[in-house]
Motif scaffolding. Structure first.
Motif, short mmCIF file in Angstrom:
data_model
loop_
_atom_site.label_atom_id
_atom_site.label_comp_id
_atom_site.label_asym_id
_atom_site.label_seq_id
_atom_site.Cartn_x
_atom_site.Cartn_y
_atom_site.Cartn_z
N GLU A 491 56.76 -16.44 -24.16
CA GLU A 491 56.10 -17.64 -23.64
C GLU A 491 57.09 -18.80 -23.54
O GLU A 491 58.11 -18.83 -24.24
CB GLU A 491 54.93 -18.02 -24.54
CG GLU A 491 53.85 -16.96 -24.57
CD GLU A 491 52.62 -17.40 -25.35
OE1 GLU A 491 52.63 -18.54 -25.88
OE2 GLU A 491 51.66 -16.61 -25.43
N THR A 513 55.08 -14.88 -19.98
CA THR A 513 53.62 -14.78 -20.10
C THR A 513 53.07 -16.06 -20.73
O THR A 513 53.81 -16.98 -21.08
CB THR A 513 53.24 -13.57 -20.95
OG1 THR A 513 53.88 -13.67 -22.23
CG2 THR A 513 53.66 -12.28 -20.27
N ARG A 535 54.34 -14.04 -15.13
CA ARG A 535 52.98 -13.56 -15.42
C ARG A 535 52.21 -14.64 -16.17
O ARG A 535 51.54 -14.40 -17.17
CB ARG A 535 53.07 -12.27 -16.24
CG ARG A 535 53.74 -11.13 -15.47
CD ARG A 535 54.18 -10.00 -16.40
NE ARG A 535 53.05 -9.46 -17.15
CZ ARG A 535 53.18 -8.65 -18.21
NH1 ARG A 535 54.39 -8.32 -18.64
NH2 ARG A 535 52.11 -8.20 -18.84
N GLN A 558 48.94 -15.49 -12.43
CA GLN A 558 48.43 -14.12 -12.34
C GLN A 558 47.00 -14.16 -11.78
O GLN A 558 46.21 -15.00 -12.17
CB GLN A 558 48.41 -13.50 -13.74
CG GLN A 558 49.75 -12.97 -14.19
CD GLN A 558 50.21 -11.76 -13.40
OE1 GLN A 558 51.02 -11.88 -12.50
NE2 GLN A 558 49.66 -10.59 -13.71
#
Length: 558
Positions: A491, A513, A535, A558
């Motif tokens: 992250e 992410t 993502r 996403q």
């Protein structure tokens, strides 16, 4: 007997009276001469513009009706004790030095004919304007003339060529136009000729080659065209030759190699063509050679390796081809070697590792191939190393990490493979680091994570991997971070908020992410943010409204 004695006494008295009378004539004559020069100087002073305080306040005449002795005392100090004035034993002005005195005006009223013994004139760093009158040739005893750093204009008068005793002529930093008068070539005693930063054009006159006593020639920052005169090769005493920032064309004459006393030679930013003459290798006293930003072609002559005194060498931005001569490794005093933006090929000579004084090495934007020699790790004083935009391959040597003074390391757009050296930035000095557009893989070294000195980092378009929230630290001076198109995951770290100077953050094309942290809104200097092709999930934080400097943003969800 008595008559004879009377005649003798009378004769002695007569001689004494004549001596006193002759002495008084000399004093009167001296006083008249002094006052004539003083009045002439005061006339010029009166022509100057005095917007606030009067210039040259000590330049005044005091009239005194007292005794002869007091008159003699006053006249002996006029103008010899004025500011900037020196006189000879006869009381005649021989030196005028009023540099940086706030003078504003012209030279039209200058007393050329009245100062027949003037040998030294320094009017530099004032606000004088207008043309230099042809009457300047009346200063026939002039040895030193400095009119530099003014606003003088018009053409340089050919009559300056009549000042046969002139040793120093400084006319730089003015607005002179036209060409250099051929007549300056008659000044056989001239040591220094400074014409830099004017609007002069035309060809450099071949007659300058007659100035056999010349040691300094500054013609830079003008509009001279044509080729470099072959005759300049006759100036065997020349130590400083500045020709840069002009429009010179044609070949560099091989005869220039005869300047065996040359210490500094600049010809950069012209339109010179053809090869670098091998005769340059004869200038063994040369410490500075700048030839960049021309259209020079052919190979770099190996004879440059003979210039053992060379400290600065710049051949960049030409059309030079062939390999880098191994002989350059003999230049033990070299601190700066710039050969970027040419068509050089072959490998980087390991001999460059002998240049122990080197602090700047730039070979970027060429066609060099092979590997980086491990010997470059011995350049302990190196601060700047750029090899970007070549065809280099293989490993980045671990020895590069031993360069404790390195502040800039640019290796982008090559074919390097394997991992980054583990000891990068172990000294904590690295500020600019670029390895973009290579085939590097592996993790980010811990020394780089802790490198708080970083200002600009480019790692994009490799195959580097690691947890992006753990592999990068806090960089208080960081302005640019490029991590796009690698294999980073995890992250986005909250630590980016602690990089207050950050203007660009590019992390596109990874496996990032999670959401965008609210703390991104604290990066008030941020101008470009690219988080695309990851993502990411969630929504755009309202804190983005604080990013008032943001001009480019690319985010995909996403």
């Amino acid at each position: 007997m008595a008559f004879s004695s009377f005649k003798k006494v009378f004769s002695l008295l007569s001689l004494a009276a004549l001596a006193v009378l002759h002495s008084s004539f000399e004093v009167v004559s001296l006083s008249v001469n002094d006052e004539s020069e003083a009045n002439a100087l005061l006339n010029w002073k009166a022509s100057l513009q005095n917007e606030t305080l009067s210039p040259l306040p000590s330049w005044t005449l005091f009239h005194n009706n007292a005794t002869n002795s007091s008159i003699n005392q006053n006249t002996s100090s006029i103008p010899c004790k004025w500011f900037g004035i020196s006189c000879n034993h006869a009381g005649s002005v021989i030196r005028l030095n009023v540099t940086n005195s706030g003078l504003k005006g012209t030279l039209h009223e200058f007393p050329y004919s009245s100062l027949s013994n003037l040998a030294y004139v320094d009017l530099s760093m004032n606000e004088l304007f207008g043309a230099v009158p042809i009457e300047i040739s009346h200063l026939s005893k002039l040895i030193y003339l400095d009119l530099s750093f003014n606003n003088l204009s018009g053409e340089i008068p050919p009559q300056i060529g009549l000042l046969a005793n002139l040793e120093v002529l400084h006319l730089g930093e003015n607005q002179f136009n036209g060409s250099i008068p051929q007549d300056i070539g008659q000044l056989k005693s001239l040591n220094e000729l400074s014409l830099f930063t004017n609007h002069l054009h035309g060809c450099i006159p071949p007659s300058l080659g007659n100035l056999s006593s010349l040691t300094d020639l500054y013609l830079n920052d003008n509009f001279f065209s044509c080729s470099i005169p072959v005759s300049l090769g006759n100036l065997s005493n020349l130590a400083y030759l500045y020709l840069h920032n002009n429009q010179l064309s044609g070949f560099i004459p091989p005869k220039i190699g005869n300047l065996s006393n040359l210490v500094e030679f600049t010809m950069h930013n012209n339109s010179l063509t053809g090869p670098i003459p091998s005769t340059i290798g004869k200038m063994e006293k040369l410490t500075l050679l700048y030839m960049h930003e021309n259209q020079l072609s052919g190979s770099v002559p190996s004879e440059i390796g003979n210039l053992k005194s060379l400290i600065l060498l710049s051949l960049s931005s030409n059309n030079l081809s062939g390999s880098i001569p191994t002989s350059l490794g003999a230049l033990s005093n070299l601190t700066r070697l710039l050969m970027y933006n040419n068509q050089l090929s072959g490998t980087i000579p390991k001999d460059l590792g002998n240049l122990k004084s080197m602090n700047e090495l730039d070979l970027s934007y060429n066609q060099l191939n092979g590997t980086i020699p491990n010997s470059l790790g011995k350049l302990s004083d190196l601060e700047y190393l750029s090899l970007r935009e070549n065809q280099l391959f293989g490993l980045i040597p671990q020895e590069i990490g031993n360069l404790m003074k390195l502040t800039t390391l640019q290796l982008g757009t090559n074919h390097f493979t394997s991992i980054l050296p583990e000891n990068l930035c172990q000294s904590g000095s690295l500020q600019y680091f670029g390895v973009e557009n290579n085939h590097l893989s592996g993790p980010i070294p811990k020394t780089l994570r802790n490198c708080t000195s970083l200002i600009r980092v480019r790692l994009e378009r490799n195959q580097l991997f690691g947890n992006i929230s753990e592999d990068f630290g806090v960089y208080k001076n960081l302005q640019y971070m490029g991590l796009s198109y690698n294999k980073f995951y995890g992250e986005i770290s909250h630590n980016w908020r602690r990089c207050p100077q950050l203007t660009t953050l590019n992390i596109a094309g990874n496996n990032i992410t999670g959401g965008i942290p609210l703390e991104i809104g604290d990066l008030v200097q941020l101008q470009s943010l690219d988080l695309s092709f990851n993502r990411l999930v969630g929504e755009l934080p309202k804190e983005f409204g604080k990013l008032t400097s943001l001009t480019k943003v690319d985010i995909e969800w996403q």
